[in-house]
Design a protein around this motif. Structure first.
Motif, PDB file in Angstrom:
ATOM      1  N   PHE A   1       0.850  -1.187   0.000  1.00 46.70           N
ATOM      2  CA  PHE A   1       0.000   0.000   0.000  1.00 46.70           C
ATOM      3  C   PHE A   1       0.893   1.246   0.000  1.00 46.70           C
ATOM      4  O   PHE A   1       1.803   1.356   0.811  1.00 46.70           O
ATOM      5  N   VAL A   2       0.614   2.139  -0.936  1.00 48.34           N
ATOM      6  CA  VAL A   2       1.341   3.411  -1.020  1.00 48.34           C
ATOM      7  C   VAL A   2       0.541   4.484  -0.296  1.00 48.34           C
ATOM      8  O   VAL A   2      -0.618   4.727  -0.616  1.00 48.34           O
ATOM      9  N   HIS A   3       1.149   5.097   0.694  1.00 47.44           N
ATOM     10  CA  HIS A   3       0.542   6.222   1.423  1.00 47.44           C
ATOM     11  C   HIS A   3       1.354   7.458   1.067  1.00 47.44           C
ATOM     12  O   HIS A   3       2.533   7.544   1.380  1.00 47.44           O
ATOM     13  N   LEU A   4       0.699   8.401   0.373  1.00 42.03           N
ATOM     14  CA  LEU A   4       1.421   9.556  -0.176  1.00 42.03           C
ATOM     15  C   LEU A   4       0.717  10.851   0.193  1.00 42.03           C
ATOM     16  O   LEU A   4      -0.504  10.957   0.054  1.00 42.03           O
ATOM     17  N   HIS A   5       1.503  11.829   0.629  1.00 41.53           N
ATOM     18  CA  HIS A   5       0.973  13.176   0.854  1.00 41.53           C
ATOM     19  C   HIS A   5       1.640  14.141  -0.109  1.00 41.53           C
ATOM     20  O   HIS A   5       2.812  13.967  -0.464  1.00 41.53           O
ATOM     21  N   LEU A   6       0.881  15.152  -0.549  1.00 37.78           N
ATOM     22  CA  LEU A   6       1.362  16.093  -1.559  1.00 37.78           C
ATOM     23  C   LEU A   6       1.177  17.530  -1.111  1.00 37.78           C
ATOM     24  O   LEU A   6       0.156  17.872  -0.506  1.00 37.78           O
ATOM     25  N   VAL A   7       2.144  18.372  -1.458  1.00 37.06           N
ATOM     26  CA  VAL A   7       1.969  19.825  -1.416  1.00 37.06           C
ATOM     27  C   VAL A   7       2.046  20.275  -2.876  1.00 37.06           C
ATOM     28  O   VAL A   7       3.045  19.999  -3.552  1.00 37.06           O
TER      29      VAL A   7
ATOM     30  N   GLY B   1      -2.565  21.195  -0.051  1.00 36.11           N
ATOM     31  CA  GLY B   1      -1.929  19.928   0.252  1.00 36.11           C
ATOM     32  C   GLY B   1      -2.886  18.948   0.870  1.00 36.11           C
ATOM     33  O   GLY B   1      -3.999  19.304   1.271  1.00 36.11           O
ATOM     34  N   GLY B   2      -2.440  17.703   0.927  1.00 34.50           N
ATOM     35  CA  GLY B   2      -3.251  16.674   1.547  1.00 34.50           C
ATOM     36  C   GLY B   2      -2.811  15.281   1.135  1.00 34.50           C
ATOM     37  O   GLY B   2      -1.728  15.087   0.560  1.00 34.50           O
ATOM     38  N   HIS B   3      -3.697  14.347   1.441  1.00 37.38           N
ATOM     39  CA  HIS B   3      -3.474  12.921   1.175  1.00 37.38           C
ATOM     40  C   HIS B   3      -3.770  12.662  -0.310  1.00 37.38           C
ATOM     41  O   HIS B   3      -4.857  13.012  -0.785  1.00 37.38           O
ATOM     42  N   ALA B   4      -2.818  12.078  -1.034  1.00 38.05           N
ATOM     43  CA  ALA B   4      -3.018  11.823  -2.464  1.00 38.05           C
ATOM     44  C   ALA B   4      -4.074  10.741  -2.665  1.00 38.05           C
ATOM     45  O   ALA B   4      -3.957   9.641  -2.127  1.00 38.05           O
ATOM     46  N   MET B   5      -5.111  11.080  -3.438  1.00 38.71           N
ATOM     47  CA  MET B   5      -6.179  10.141  -3.751  1.00 38.71           C
ATOM     48  C   MET B   5      -6.042   9.723  -5.223  1.00 38.71           C
ATOM     49  O   MET B   5      -5.284  10.331  -5.983  1.00 38.71           O
ATOM     50  N   ALA B   6      -6.840   8.744  -5.624  1.00 37.47           N
ATOM     51  CA  ALA B   6      -6.930   8.403  -7.047  1.00 37.47           C
ATOM     52  C   ALA B   6      -7.424   9.644  -7.775  1.00 37.47           C
ATOM     53  O   ALA B   6      -8.285  10.363  -7.264  1.00 37.47           O
ATOM     54  N   GLY B   7      -6.854   9.908  -8.953  1.00 39.81           N
ATOM     55  CA  GLY B   7      -7.272  11.089  -9.704  1.00 39.81           C
ATOM     56  C   GLY B   7      -6.196  12.151  -9.820  1.00 39.81           C
ATOM     57  O   GLY B   7      -6.464  13.234 -10.321  1.00 39.81           O
ATOM     58  N   CYS B   8      -4.980  11.830  -9.365  1.00 36.85           N
ATOM     59  CA  CYS B   8      -3.848  12.740  -9.572  1.00 36.85           C
ATOM     60  C   CYS B   8      -3.208  12.342 -10.903  1.00 36.85           C
ATOM     61  O   CYS B   8      -2.492  11.334 -10.981  1.00 36.85           O
TER      62      CYS B   8
END
Ligand code: ZN
Length: 138
Positions: free
Chosen positions: A81-87, A97-104
């Motif tokens: 499982f990939v847990h990714l946060h983005l700014v 920013g926030g938690h990367a969801m499907a749709g990036c």
């Protein structure tokens, strides 16, 4: 698992979390870290409402820079499982920013991954937060 480091360019038009997960699976990573920078055509970010214990999604419907992408790799439901946060920054430099969801949707992205030695790190549902967190002592 032995330690491994890799660098990869992610494909134009791909989904960011999906492409990172593909790399994780291809390299049999079960625990480790991820860094990613680049740009997206659009994005979907999650925000966890702590009281309601549920995610809401923020849609970013414009091209943005990945000013910072930080994540980790562990196991959830028997799968990596990939847990990714983005700014993410827009043309004026303002960030969301926030938690990367499907749709990036990737425009260009460069990822660095590091798989760490040790037993697979497993996520379990945590009653206090409602989140799937690392098992204690993992
Ligand atoms: Zn998160």
């Amino acid at each position: 698992m032995a330690a491994i480091s890799l660098m990869a360019r992610l494909p134009l038009g791909g989904d960011l979390v999906e492409e990172l997960t593909r790399l994780v699976l291809a390299n049999n990573l079960t625990r480790g870290g991820i860094m990613v920078i680049g740009s997206l055509r659009r994005a979907a970010l999650g925000y966890y409402r702590q009281k309601e214990k549920q995610y809401v999604t923020l849609s970013v419907d414009k091209p943005v820079e990945i000013a910072s992408g930080m994540g980790n790799i562990s196991m959830k439901d028997g799968k990596p499982f990939v847990h990714l946060h983005l700014v993410l920054s827009g043309e004026d430099g303002a960030c969301v920013g926030g938690h990367a969801m499907a749709g990036c949707e990737i425009f260009a992205a460069e990822a660095v991954m590091r798989g760490l030695e040790g037993n697979p790190l497993v996520r379990e549902r945590d009653e206090g937060t409602g989140l799937f967190l690392w098992a204690k002592g993992g």
